[in-house]
Design an enzyme around this catalytic site. Structure first.
Site, PDB file in Angstrom:
ATOM      1  N   GLY A 239      15.234  -5.475 -12.038  1.00  0.00           N
ATOM      2  CA  GLY A 239      15.870  -5.701 -13.071  1.00  0.00           C
ATOM      3  C   GLY A 239      17.110  -4.124 -13.354  1.00  0.00           C
ATOM      4  CE  LYS A 240      14.227   1.423 -13.222  1.00  0.00           C
ATOM      5  NZ  LYS A 240      13.879   0.419 -13.593  1.00  0.00           N
ATOM      6  CD  GLU A 257       8.697  -5.731  -4.052  1.00  0.00           C
ATOM      7  OE1 GLU A 257       9.460  -4.837  -4.673  1.00  0.00           O
ATOM      8  OE2 GLU A 257       7.651  -5.062  -3.978  1.00  0.00           O
ATOM      9  CG  ASP A 288       6.554   0.704   3.940  1.00  0.00           C
ATOM     10  OD1 ASP A 288       6.496   1.727   3.267  1.00  0.00           O
ATOM     11  OD2 ASP A 288       5.038   0.818   4.292  1.00  0.00           O
ATOM     12  CG  ASP A 306      12.710   1.492 -10.704  1.00  0.00           C
ATOM     13  OD1 ASP A 306      12.348   2.725 -11.316  1.00  0.00           O
ATOM     14  OD2 ASP A 306      11.847   1.046 -11.437  1.00  0.00           O
ATOM     15  CB  CYS A 360       8.010   3.614 -15.526  1.00  0.00           C
ATOM     16  SG  CYS A 360       7.316   2.281 -14.758  1.00  0.00           S
TER      17      CYS A 360
HETATM   18  C1  LIG Z   1       8.856   0.152 -10.316  1.00  0.00           C
HETATM   19  S1  LIG Z   1       9.004  -1.702  -9.721  1.00  0.00           S
HETATM   20  C2  LIG Z   1      10.233  -1.601  -8.977  1.00  0.00           C
HETATM   21  C3  LIG Z   1      11.043  -2.734 -10.269  1.00  0.00           C
HETATM   22  C4  LIG Z   1      12.777  -2.196 -10.070  1.00  0.00           C
HETATM   23  N1  LIG Z   1      13.334  -1.761  -9.490  1.00  0.00           N
HETATM   24  C5  LIG Z   1      13.489  -3.475 -11.048  1.00  0.00           C
HETATM   25  O1  LIG Z   1      14.318  -2.770 -11.755  1.00  0.00           O
HETATM   26  O2  LIG Z   1      12.900  -4.507 -11.582  1.00  0.00           O
HETATM   27  C6  LIG Z   1       8.124  -0.512  -8.172  1.00  0.00           C
HETATM   28  C7  LIG Z   1       8.043  -1.955  -6.516  1.00  0.00           C
HETATM   29  O3  LIG Z   1       7.931  -1.259  -5.949  1.00  0.00           O
HETATM   30  C8  LIG Z   1       7.483  -2.190  -4.659  1.00  0.00           C
HETATM   31  N2  LIG Z   1       6.709  -0.971  -3.369  1.00  0.00           N
HETATM   32  C9  LIG Z   1       5.431  -0.839  -3.334  1.00  0.00           C
HETATM   33  N3  LIG Z   1       5.149  -0.025  -2.643  1.00  0.00           N
HETATM   34  C10 LIG Z   1       6.612   0.197  -1.893  1.00  0.00           C
HETATM   35  C11 LIG Z   1       6.817   0.044  -0.598  1.00  0.00           C
HETATM   36  N4  LIG Z   1       6.050   1.046   0.496  1.00  0.00           N
HETATM   37  N5  LIG Z   1       8.561   0.205   0.007  1.00  0.00           N
HETATM   38  C12 LIG Z   1       9.347  -0.284  -0.984  1.00  0.00           C
HETATM   39  N6  LIG Z   1       8.861  -0.561  -2.800  1.00  0.00           N
HETATM   40  C13 LIG Z   1       7.684  -0.301  -2.889  1.00  0.00           C
HETATM   41  C14 LIG Z   1       5.950  -2.228  -5.378  1.00  0.00           C
HETATM   42  O4  LIG Z   1       6.072  -3.724  -5.160  1.00  0.00           O
HETATM   43  C15 LIG Z   1       7.048  -2.786  -6.631  1.00  0.00           C
HETATM   44  O5  LIG Z   1       7.412  -3.831  -6.746  1.00  0.00           O
END
Ligand SMILES: C[S@@+](CC[C@H](N)C(=O)[O-])C[C@H]1O[C@@H](n2cnc3c(N)ncnc32)[C@H](O)[C@@H]1O
Length: 455
Positions: A239-240, A257, A288, A306, A360
């Site tokens: 989304g962002k 991701e 990661d 995010d 969030c």
């Molecule tokens: C709040 S969501 C992001 C939403 C996205 N920015 C949007 O606006 O649609 C957080 C995301 O971080 C990912 N995530 C989890 N651990 C992570 C890591 N170590 N490095 C990067 N991303 C990670 C999750 O799988 C998830 O998709």
């Protein structure tokens, strides 16, 4: 056919190899059932009618509610009671409709207007919002009628970004000449009216994306300019990333991701909204996020973190007590992960560039405290005040936590460094701003903080 550059990498393995992959390979998702794994994030693919029925009978997880009651009544004071009422009343939740500037949207805007939607806009002069940015591609972009305003980071009353060093662009490929004008347009309704999500239309770009309008704030805080190099460190479902591509045409946007299923979802979102000429500017990677700072040091002008977080809305409706309890047990580890992601982002951004951190959740431990810890350990990180820039102009639509209101003074103030610019009263605002859902302004929760790397 697909030109996104997809970067595959297993979490924890050595440096990634850049390998072009057809986007199609990421799209194993079943279009008929919309069968992606249920995400903790609110912006999901359209649910089937069976899923909708399930959603309507979702019950609140008592364990999560008890935990939130204890923590947030302390941190937010009296604001928590009204925020709680909103979070527990799903019928009051609102959704914004973000238009896609790469699709023809005049029919959608007509319907939106006829249903009483209007454009989200800051409380500033309309003329300031409708600066002369005529579309350079005849017939290819949304026509800006007199009721249609673009919401662009450049429209906010802030000092020009003197540190910006966007790479010089080849005039032949200047985005302003190639693509419809940049405009982040989001329609909202004063009531919790739900606009239908748009089904996939083969060969056609989607016209709009439904989201919690507070999700746009971190993108506005990023102030993306044409030609910049942007990293969206935690990108799915996208989304962002889409909002970034509405507000400007970066030279390069890397959407990272690590979760493979969510990465498929991300790739599909990008494919559904962005035209082919833009695909070469957008890459999807699967690292990661904690290791990106070492692998791509100082590569970006701006980085959005995010972060994975408690996601209060979703956690309250955890399936069964067990899922809620498990989430609460793992919650204590989130601030460390968030801090590591923020450190990594600070390494990935060039000196003079900015990192926007967002979550969030209302949780202070995942918001102010994470930012504060980073600032304590990083002399090159300077927080920027978003209160006047975003919170005040948008206060008609979003309810922000006033500084110090019921805030947990132990976590925030005791170990804190001295405010660097001497304005003690606004110190909390300099760490970040927090959107707290309130009746009539149900957007959020959303915390955001902007940090400039000064050296
Ligand atoms: C709040 S969501 C992001 C939403 C996205 N920015 C949007 O606006 O649609 C957080 C995301 O971080 C990912 N995530 C989890 N651990 C992570 C890591 N170590 N490095 C990067 N991303 C990670 C999750 O799988 C998830 O998709």
């Amino acid at each position: 056919m697909y030109q996104f550059r997809v970067v595959w990498k297993k979490v924890g393995s050595e440096a990634p190899k850049l390998r072009p992959e057809p986007l199609r390979r990421l799209l194993s998702y079943d279009r008929h059932t919309d069968s992606f794994p249920v995400s903790e994030f609110s912006e999901r693919p359209k649910a089937s009618s069976r899923q909708v029925t399930k959603r309507h009978i979702r019950v609140v997880c008592q364990e999560v509610l008890d935990c939130f009651d204890q923590q947030y009544s302390q941190e937010l004071g009296s604001l928590w009671a009204s925020a709680r009422a909103v979070l527990l009343d799903r019928s009051s939740w609102q959704y914004g409709v973000m238009l896609n500037r790469f699709s023809t949207v005049s029919d959608v805007t007509q319907i939106l207007h006829s249903q009483g939607f209007s454009t989200l806009q800051p409380q500033t002069e309309v003329s300031a919002l409708t600066r002369d940015h005529p579309s350079k591609v005849a017939g290819s972009g949304p026509k800006a009628g007199k009721d249609s305003f673009s919401l662009s980071p450049a429209d906010f009353p802030v000092q020009p970004d003197g540190n910006s060093q966007a790479p010089a662009e080849d005039p032949q490929t200047r985005p302003s000449l190639l693509f419809p004008r940049s405009s982040l347009q989001c329609y909202i309704h004063p009531q919790p009216v739900r606009f239908p999500s748009q089904p996939h239309r083969p060969g056609q770009l989607k016209q709009y994306y439904l989201l919690n309008a507070a999700s746009l704030l971190p993108v506005l805080a990023l102030r993306v300019g044409d030609g910049e190099r942007i990293l969206d460190l935690c990108s799915a479902p996208g989304g962002k990333a889409l909002a970034i591509m509405q507000s400007a045409t970066p030279a390069h946007l890397c959407c990272n991701e690590p979760d493979p299923h969510r990465r498929q979802w991300l790739a599909r979102t990008l494919e559904s909204f962005l035209p082919h000429p833009l695909h070469s500017r957008v890459a999807v990677s699967g690292q990661d996020g904690r290791s990106v700072g070492n692998l791509q040091t100082e590569k970006y002008d701006k980085v959005l973190v995010d972060a994975p977080c408690s996601n209060d809305r979703s956690w309250l409706y955890s399936r069964g007590g067990q899922q809620g309890v498990k989430r609460l047990q793992e919650r204590a580890r989130l601030p460390e992960l968030q801090l590591q992601l923020l450190r990594s982002a600070l390494s990935a951004v060039r000196p003079g560039g900015v990192v926007v951190y967002s979550t969030c959740t209302l949780s202070s431990a995942e918001n102010y405290s994470v930012v504060e810890t980073l600032l304590k350990e990083s002399p090159e990180a300077e927080p920027e005040d978003l209160w006047e820039e975003l919170a005040l102009p948008l206060s008609k639509h979003f309810a922000f936590n006033p500084a110090g209101a019921g805030h947990d003074a132990q976590t925030l103030h005791k170990p804190s460094p001295q405010p660097r610019h001497g304005r003690v009263s606004s110190y909390q605002h300099r760490l970040g701003i927090l959107v707290v859902p309130q009746p009539g302004r149900t957007w959020g929760p959303m915390f955001l903080s902007r940090i400039r790397r000064t050296g």
